[in-house]
Design an enzyme around this catalytic site. Structure first.
Site, mmCIF file in Angstrom:
data_model
loop_
_atom_site.group_PDB
_atom_site.id
_atom_site.type_symbol
_atom_site.label_atom_id
_atom_site.label_comp_id
_atom_site.label_asym_id
_atom_site.label_seq_id
_atom_site.Cartn_x
_atom_site.Cartn_y
_atom_site.Cartn_z
ATOM 1 N N GLY A 45 48.410 34.296 36.719
ATOM 2 C CA GLY A 45 48.918 33.378 37.737
ATOM 3 C C GLY A 45 50.160 32.668 37.258
ATOM 4 N N GLY A 46 50.167 31.341 37.463
ATOM 5 C CA GLY A 46 51.338 30.540 37.104
ATOM 6 C C GLY A 46 51.691 30.615 35.629
ATOM 7 N N GLY A 67 83.309 54.488 34.802
ATOM 8 C CA GLY A 67 82.783 53.127 34.867
ATOM 9 C C GLY A 67 82.205 52.681 33.537
HETATM 10 C C1 HXC Z 1 39.436 27.215 35.606
HETATM 11 C C2 HXC Z 1 39.025 29.124 34.391
HETATM 12 C C3 HXC Z 1 40.237 29.700 34.882
HETATM 13 C C4 HXC Z 1 41.019 28.917 35.773
HETATM 14 C C5 HXC Z 1 39.298 31.111 33.558
HETATM 15 N N1 HXC Z 1 38.493 30.040 33.591
HETATM 16 N N2 HXC Z 1 40.365 30.927 34.344
HETATM 17 N N3 HXC Z 1 38.637 27.903 34.759
HETATM 18 N N4 HXC Z 1 40.589 27.681 36.107
HETATM 19 N N5 HXC Z 1 42.174 29.375 36.236
HETATM 20 C C6 HXC Z 1 37.219 29.853 32.887
HETATM 21 C C7 HXC Z 1 36.160 30.799 33.391
HETATM 22 O O1 HXC Z 1 35.523 30.263 34.505
HETATM 23 C C8 HXC Z 1 35.226 30.880 32.183
HETATM 24 O O2 HXC Z 1 34.405 29.728 32.145
HETATM 25 C C9 HXC Z 1 36.172 30.770 31.021
HETATM 26 O O3 HXC Z 1 37.389 30.232 31.527
HETATM 27 C C10 HXC Z 1 36.477 32.124 30.406
HETATM 28 O O4 HXC Z 1 36.854 33.007 31.464
HETATM 29 P P1 HXC Z 1 36.238 34.460 31.658
HETATM 30 O O5 HXC Z 1 36.436 34.821 33.080
HETATM 31 O O6 HXC Z 1 34.847 34.494 31.128
HETATM 32 O O7 HXC Z 1 37.148 35.317 30.686
HETATM 33 P P2 HXC Z 1 37.641 36.819 30.854
HETATM 34 O O8 HXC Z 1 36.508 37.687 31.284
HETATM 35 O O9 HXC Z 1 38.352 37.134 29.606
HETATM 36 O O10 HXC Z 1 38.666 36.781 32.070
HETATM 37 C C11 HXC Z 1 39.852 36.043 31.954
HETATM 38 C C12 HXC Z 1 40.557 35.959 33.327
HETATM 39 C C13 HXC Z 1 39.612 35.409 34.385
HETATM 40 C C14 HXC Z 1 41.028 37.368 33.752
HETATM 41 C C15 HXC Z 1 41.802 35.094 33.127
HETATM 42 O O11 HXC Z 1 39.002 34.223 33.874
HETATM 43 C C16 HXC Z 1 40.296 35.068 35.645
HETATM 44 O O12 HXC Z 1 40.551 35.958 36.458
HETATM 45 N N6 HXC Z 1 40.599 33.764 35.830
HETATM 46 C C17 HXC Z 1 41.303 33.328 37.023
HETATM 47 C C18 HXC Z 1 42.731 33.814 36.959
HETATM 48 C C19 HXC Z 1 43.585 33.356 38.104
HETATM 49 O O13 HXC Z 1 43.505 33.880 39.214
HETATM 50 N N7 HXC Z 1 44.376 32.338 37.854
HETATM 51 C C20 HXC Z 1 45.390 31.970 38.813
HETATM 52 C C21 HXC Z 1 45.230 30.606 39.213
HETATM 53 S S1 HXC Z 1 46.454 30.320 40.437
HETATM 54 P P3 HXC Z 1 32.811 29.823 31.924
HETATM 55 O O14 HXC Z 1 32.403 28.409 31.745
HETATM 56 O O15 HXC Z 1 32.280 30.481 33.125
HETATM 57 O O16 HXC Z 1 32.651 30.674 30.697
HETATM 58 C C22 HXC Z 1 47.882 29.967 39.618
HETATM 59 C C23 HXC Z 1 49.046 29.696 40.524
HETATM 60 C C24 HXC Z 1 50.065 28.827 39.871
HETATM 61 O O17 HXC Z 1 47.980 29.961 38.449
HETATM 62 C C25 HXC Z 1 51.395 29.178 40.459
HETATM 63 C C26 HXC Z 1 52.526 28.391 39.833
HETATM 64 C C27 HXC Z 1 53.804 29.049 40.086
#
Ligand code: HXC
Length: 517
Positions: free
Chosen positions: A173-174, A407
């Protein structure tokens, strides 16, 4: 009183020992099981021993939404501070995946912004180690706004201090955009980067793609060109950061460091005289020339697998840092295309920003023809190279090793575009276009009318080659300053760089130009 003071010290020690554990021992063990090091272990590998000074170790959020009150950890998922690399000061942050997946929060942003501000004011490089699931979802708009704080500082520091991002886990993401605003992205270990994850892609497009295929190192150093260097292990990735920094100054008002070179400047490599094959289109590897000319083993190639028809990187000459730009005849004949243009242009601007002189090697048949390139905007992209060379005020030296056609001759650091000194090898060919194409256009009628058209065509081709397939016409009109034997390249380039070391050149004052994008 003594008891009271002692208790206060114990409180501090207790807080500090908790901070060191990030999200706790269980999460640290999980991090290791995933084959990843912790944020602090990584800093231990990156920085000179005992040099790390942490700031913000105890900061944490005060939020309660979505159960955040049960997820309060000192440091809040990022370790920030200052240290030294090979005795030179750096600012660092290292995201801690053990705290809510390193997700980016308001507090993280405040901590990182603090060290960004200090780094910019002090004129020292900033290195960010990324391992983050993106914006912390529970914080909503706070975490989105938090990114803005980092981006604006990345942009204001751009071209002032070197900024390097290392991707060591998810960068989702961000989280991708701060690295994308920095000078280098190094991917290492289990690092991957994507803007929208596999689940979102599946929902929106129906495509099934693994995290690795979506944003692994192979994708970003090969296909997308988002990343610049990659390494199998975290140690190797962090070693690359140290290597990169060794070619760069601390900031744009300083020169890159000079190291003591064991390689004599006057050394000549006889093999260079036979590097260019006899056939016009026979490939050779330009990296053999680079390796032979610059200080032994000093070449660090950047973006090796992206647009391999261009070669960029850093080397040293007599211990001084030099930026390298070259066409690569053994890949797509070294033709310039959209990706190579982007790669070259960005590197020129980076070298220019950080006072690194540029040496350009030219062996290029021209821009790649085709609808794919024209529709993709090769005009716009190719213009970036021209813009970057014209704008750059650092010393610029060019060497035509073989083809400098059309070029490509103009775009690749030609005299008029403020190249300071231009060399050519006797194998240089400087012409508007290749022989076959030119003769077909210029002598179409004459060849048609000839008693033996094939023989006449061969005759004219030979004449054209005789006339243009050498560097002497260009030297006659002053486009080439000197034709040199390939083996002389090292001493000649070294002396040219020495002459230009104190070069001063200024561009007209303006807010900023409009470099094609
Ligand atoms: C809160 C998060 C998180 C997030 C991960 N965690 N990403 N908590 N906000 N963005 C937490 C999980 O819930 C988990 O907690 C712990 O971190 C470890 O994550 P896992 O999923 O167990 O790890 P893994 O299997 O390695 O997967 C990693 C991952 C996945 C691929 C990054 O966590 C994921 O898809 N996260 C969301 C990614 C995403 O879409 N982010 C975009 C946000 S929007 P627990 O307690 O359950 O173990 C954004 C827009 C900003 O960023 C734009 C600005 C320009």
């Amino acid at each position: 009183m003594e008891g009271e003071t002692k208790r206060k010290l114990e409180v501090l020690r207790e807080l500090r020992s908790r901070a060191v554990l990030g999200g706790g021992q269980k999460r640290i063990d999980q991090q290791h099981e995933r084959g990843k090091r912790t944020a602090r272990e990584r800093l231990g590998l990156l920085l000179d021993e005992g040099s790390f000074q942490e700031f913000g170790a105890l900061a944490t959020h005060g939020l309660t939404d979505f159960g955040l009150d049960r997820q309060r950890f000192p440091g809040d998922g990022v370790v920030t501070g200052f240290g030294k690399i090979n005795g030179r000061r750096v600012a660092v942050f290292s995201q801690d995946f053990t705290v809510m997946g390193g997700s980016f929060s308001e507090v993280q942003s405040q901590k990182i912004a603090r060290i960004q501000d200090r780094a910019l004011e002090a004129g020292i490089p900033l290195i960010g180690l990324g391992d983050s699931g993106g914006a912390r979802i529970q914080e909503g708009v706070r975490s989105l706004a938090a990114y803005g704080e980092i981006f604006v500082r990345n942009v204001l520091a751009s071209g002032v201090i070197p900024q390097i991002s290392v991707i060591l886990g998810p960068c989702a993401g961000g989280a991708v955009y701060s690295p994308a605003l920095t000078d280098f992205i190094v991917m290492a270990g289990k690092g991957y980067m994507f803007l929208t994850g596999p689940e979102v892609i599946k929902a929106v497009t129906g495509e099934d793609v693994s995290v690795e295929d979506l944003g692994g190192a192979e994708v970003h150093t090969g296909r997308s060109g988002v990343a610049h260097l990659d390494a199998e292990s975290e140690e190797e990735g962090l070693a690359l950061v140290k290597a990169l920094l060794s070619y760069l100054p601390q900031n744009n008002s300083e020169e890159p460091p000079q190291i003591v070179s064991e390689d004599p400047v006057e050394r000549m490599d006889e093999d260079l005289n036979s590097l260019i094959p006899d056939g016009d289109n026979t490939p050779y590897d330009i990296r053999d020339a680079i390796g032979a000319i610059f200080d032994r083993d000093s070449f660090l190639e950047v973006q090796e697998n992206y647009a391999a028809n261009a070669v960029i990187g850093f080397a040293r000459m007599d211990g001084y840092s030099v930026g390298i730009v070259a066409n690569q005849p053994c890949y797509m004949s070294g033709a310039l295309n959209i990706d190579a243009s982007d790669k070259i242009a960005r590197h020129i601007r980076l070298c220019d920003a950080f006072n690194v002189p540029i040496v350009t090697f030219i062996d290029c048949p021209g821009f790649l023809p085709g609808t794919g390139q024209e529709y993709g905007g090769v005009i716009r992209h190719g213009a970036k190279i021209i813009y970057a060379y014209c704008e750059a005020t650092v010393p610029k030296i060019s060497i035509v090793t073989r083809k400098a056609m059309g070029g490509a001759y103009v775009a690749m650091s030609s005299r008029q575009m403020r190249s300071d000194l231009t060399f050519a090898w006797p194998t240089g060919q400087i012409a508007v276009m290749g022989a076959e194409g030119a003769v077909r256009i210029l002598y179409r009628d004459e060849i048609k009318k000839a008693a033996d058209p094939l023989a006449r065509e061969q005759e004219i081709l030979a004449e054209y080659r005789e006339h243009f397939f050498n560097p002497y016409r260009a030297a006659d009109v002053g486009q080439i300053d000197e034709v040199i034997e390939p083996r002389e390249s090292r001493p000649r380039v070294a002396r040219a760089l020495e002459i230009l070391r104190t070069k001063v050149q200024q561009n007209p004052a303006k807010k900023h130009g409009l470099s094609p994008v």
